[in-house]
Design an enzyme around this catalytic site. Structure first.
Site, PDB file in Angstrom:
ATOM      1  N   ASP A 266      16.221  24.661   3.429  1.00  0.00           N
ATOM      2  CA  ASP A 266      17.035  23.462   3.340  1.00  0.00           C
ATOM      3  C   ASP A 266      17.350  23.230   1.859  1.00  0.00           C
ATOM      4  OD1 ASP A 266      16.930  20.420   5.335  1.00  0.00           O
ATOM      5  OD2 ASP A 266      18.396  21.143   3.875  1.00  0.00           O
TER       6      ASP A 266
HETATM    7  C1  GLC Z   1      20.558  18.607   4.062  1.00  0.00           C
HETATM    8  C2  GLC Z   1      19.921  18.564   5.433  1.00  0.00           C
HETATM    9  C3  GLC Z   1      20.256  19.733   6.309  1.00  0.00           C
HETATM   10  C4  GLC Z   1      21.658  20.202   6.013  1.00  0.00           C
HETATM   11  C5  GLC Z   1      21.669  20.747   4.595  1.00  0.00           C
HETATM   12  C6  GLC Z   1      23.059  21.218   4.180  1.00  0.00           C
HETATM   13  O1  GLC Z   1      19.623  18.242   3.092  1.00  0.00           O
HETATM   14  O2  GLC Z   1      18.507  18.385   5.477  1.00  0.00           O
HETATM   15  O3  GLC Z   1      20.107  19.315   7.681  1.00  0.00           O
HETATM   16  O4  GLC Z   1      22.034  21.220   6.929  1.00  0.00           O
HETATM   17  O5  GLC Z   1      21.194  19.798   3.659  1.00  0.00           O
HETATM   18  O6  GLC Z   1      23.938  20.140   4.147  1.00  0.00           O
END
Ligand code: GLC
Length: 716
Positions: A266
């Site tokens: 993430d």
């Molecule tokens: C965010 C979220 C995740 C998302 C990623 C890209 O922090 O936790 O669910 O897919 O970043 O946007």
């Protein structure tokens, strides 16, 4: 490309080029201002320009022209011409936005979810995207957590069904991913939904048995449906952050679940191993993450800054780098990017796809089916000849798309007021604070009407990531408005626009009807009107319990009995209970009313004994005793009365949504076999035990005991 060609390509790559493939930058890093200077991303930090030239994937940007320009420039500058992967969050729609997943779950129609995800996928691919960070398959129990909006609720069986449906919708069901589909990335691995106190990014600590029993089924279902990527969660699992957790990634995900696709962290989660306190610096973080099994570092740049030197100093096994890079190349190859980095897309195609009328029509249908009628004291459906006062901070609010609607057009979203032009309108209050003039206007408008429709709720500014709330009530100004409406003595219909279960204890007594609308998407306002006037009979059922109070959290239907389960109606002290509120939630899992009325009768079981090689059938007759057609979700719950470990008071094991004409009766049957009775034992073995089982079939998880059936399962 053939596999051997990919392996040949890998052999040609320098270490820096390999590290680049494992780095994902935000789209802004590839954008240039008119004067040629880079538009940096959300985090202002120096980025060596040539790292962009070897990077592997792009986060959060779409639009065919934009994507094409970035891809063309990249292919021109990169030595080996390896195309970029474009990934973004297409959670409940791309430009046509569908209800938030907590509402999608309330449809109890996985096939409908697959259909809408196929539309989302087609729109996203037309805009140049290759991967969506969906499904979010986290099981949730705490509505203080803003991200419950992205989930399909508290039940593992339902979450499995919806996760698999989302993958099939996004990727299609054929062996290869066609150009009008995109790859699915199941997230957040694992158990992010249990963030302590509902506070985002907080600690998650649970037994491995609970992880396997409650949380793994949905991730597993997504992988079995063919999800191409997995995203690691921000939280710890068993004391280790997921992005540095080899037992979780190399153990459970790779070895046990045979996952061979790409693991992406993430956002910034690799670097965050330092903040978690398991890595002294970002170089150690990079080392730990790669060793644990993270292939792509999303936007922390720990890989970009450290992996090359770690490899050169032999502090990391170069083969780990190669296997990660090969997985990324294989994903690009599966998407056909080596043959055509633009996948046959064009601006003309994009414009045709994004404005397809059938997408908007589907969005309205899904929104109607996502709505849950929580209360109705003969007020709904509304009659056309009665004058309506449309009041409330959500009455003329286009914020209906939900937190994950990056590519939606809120400014073009019709509001309830737009869709109820004949109603007398007053805002009544701001969303979160009181305004005397607005209240006085509302009193005047309400005084003139026959019926009051109050549009209340919380905006996307209070839901989604990093939006945890310590109290889940509506704003006091909205409760005041509701009480004023109630004081008029006229029927009051509350339409709720929210992205989490709300404590409705102070709403329920003053409302004659409550319709849970969630953040219903691009066509949500029209869908609400269609339901209010009975063009569509509501059929949604909750997939997450609505607590009676914040202090009751967590409250969920599939809980364990405890050693002192509170007897029905008991006021005795020494039981598992509160002294100030009942144990039951205000609205339970599986609950939802209809304008029709359904009775359950003639529950029967084919035999009272079951063994591993047999199956038994349970059936129930469902009758629509009203004068309107409607849909009912018939739910099958099983209780394992005695287990080797404690077992939930009941577990959803099947459901069937049926439509019934007035006075029509249908028989609904479910097949039960020993596989459905399996669970994780204390030694983590997954098996069923001999013993007594109770069965209910009903329209909610709150089942009357007289509807209980019983059978005995024998293993010998
Ligand atoms: C965010 C979220 C995740 C998302 C990623 C890209 O922090 O936790 O669910 O897919 O970043 O946007």
């Amino acid at each position: 490309m053939k596999q051997e060609q990919l392996e040949q390509l890998l052999l040609k790559m320098s270490v820096k080029e390999k590290v680049g493939q494992l780095t994902q930058f935000a789209g802004a890093f590839y954008m240039k201002h008119d004067d040629g200077t880079p538009v940096t991303g959300r985090i202002e930090f120096p980025v060596e320009d040539d790292m962009l030239d070897v990077s592997g994937s792009v986060l959060g940007i779409a639009g065919f022209e934009k994507v094409k320009a970035i891809q063309e420039n990249h292919l021109h500058r990169s030595r080996l011409g390896i195309p970029l992967l474009f990934m973004a969050d297409v959670i409940n729609g791309f430009q046509t936005i569908f209800p938030i997943p907590l509402g999608l779950g309330a449809t109890w129609e996985p096939s409908l979810i697959e259909k809408l995800q196929a539309v989302a996928s087609k729109e996203a691919s037309s805009a140049g995207l290759h991967v969506s960070f969906a499904p979010m398959a986290d099981l949730v129990r705490d509505p203080r957590w803003g991200r419950v909006m992205e989930s399909t609720g508290e039940d593992p069986y339902l979450n499995e069904r919806f996760a698999a449906a989302t993958v099939s919708g996004l990727q299609g069901r054929s062996e290869t991913i066609s150009n009008d589909h995109i790859g699915a990335c199941v997230k957040h691995f694992a158990a992010y939904g249990l963030s302590e106190g509902g506070r985002d990014y907080n600690t998650v600590d649970l037994s491995e048995r609970e992880l396997r029993e409650m949380h793994m089924p949905a991730y597993k279902a997504a992988l079995q449906a063919g999800a191409k990527l997995v995203m690691t969660a921000f939280n710890t699992v068993n004391g280790m952050p997921a992005s540095g957790n080899a037992p979780l990634l190399r153990g459970m995900l790779r070895d046990e679940l045979d996952f061979e696709g790409v693991v992406i962290s993430d956002f910034d989660a690799v670097e965050e191993l330092v903040a978690h306190g398991v890595a002294e610096n970002e170089s150690v973080a990079a080392q730990k993450a790669l060793q644990a099994g993270v292939d792509i570092d999303m936007m922390s740049l720990s890989y970009a800054r450290s992996l090359s030197s770690l490899v050169e100093q032999n502090l990391i096994d170069a083969s780990l780098l190669d296997e990660a890079v090969l997985r990324v190349l294989e994903l690009k190859n599966e998407l056909g990017l080596f043959e055509d980095p633009y996948r046959g897309m064009s601006v003309t195609n994009e414009q045709a796809v994004l404005n397809a009328a059938e997408h908007r029509k589907l969005a309205c249908e899904v929104a109607e089916k996502s709505m849950v009628l929580l209360k109705n004291q003969n007020v709904l459906p509304l009659e056309r000849n009665r004058s309506i006062a449309l009041v409330g901070p959500y009455a003329d609010n286009p914020d209906l798309l939900g937190e994950w609607s990056i590519f939606g057009n809120m400014e073009e979203t019709k509001t309830l007021k737009d869709r109820l032009p004949d109603a007398r309108y007053a805002q009544g209050s701001a969303l979160y604070h009181r305004e005397e003039t607005l209240l006085l206007e509302a009193l005047d408008v309400m005084a003139q009407a026959d019926v009051i429709v109050l549009a209340l709720g919380e905006g996307r500014d209070r839901s989604g990531e990093a939006r945890s709330r310590a109290s889940i009530t509506l704003a006091p100004c909205q409760i005041e408005l509701l009480k004023k409406a109630h004081e008029t003595g006229k029927p009051v219909v509350v339409t709720l626009f929210n992205a989490r279960p709300i404590d409705l204890t102070d709403v329920e007594p003053y409302a004659d009807a409550i319709l849970e609308c969630w953040h219903p998407g691009s066509e949500g306002a029209q869908a609400v009107v269609n339901v209010l006037f009975g063009k569509t009979n509501p059929s949604g059922k909750l997939t997450m319990s609505f607590p009676r109070a914040t202090g009751q959290i967590p409250v969920y239907y599939n809980a364990y009995k405890t050693g002192r389960p509170l007897p029905e109606g008991s006021e005795e002290r020494f039981y598992s209970r509160y002294i100030d509120i009942p144990n039951e939630p205000l609205y339970p899992f599986g609950f939802g009313l209809s304008y029709a009325a359904f009775t359950y009768s003639n529950r029967r079981i084919s035999q009272s004994e079951l063994n591993p090689s047999s199956t038994l059938i349970v059936s129930v007759d469902v009758t629509n005793t009203s004068l309107v057609a409607g849909e009912e979700v018939v739910q099958l719950y099983i209780q394992d009365v005695v287990g080797e470990v404690v077992r939930p008071v009941k577990e959803l094991k099947g459901f069937e949504k049926i439509s019934l004409l007035p006075n029509e009766t249908k028989t609904v049957s479910f097949e039960i076999d020993s596989e459905m009775l399996r669970y994780h034992h204390s030694d983590l073995s997954y098996a069923s035990d001999p013993g007594l089982f109770h069965v209910w079939m009903d329209g909610s998880s709150v089942c009357e005991d007289e509807g209980k059936l019983t059978f005995t399962f024998h293993t010998s």
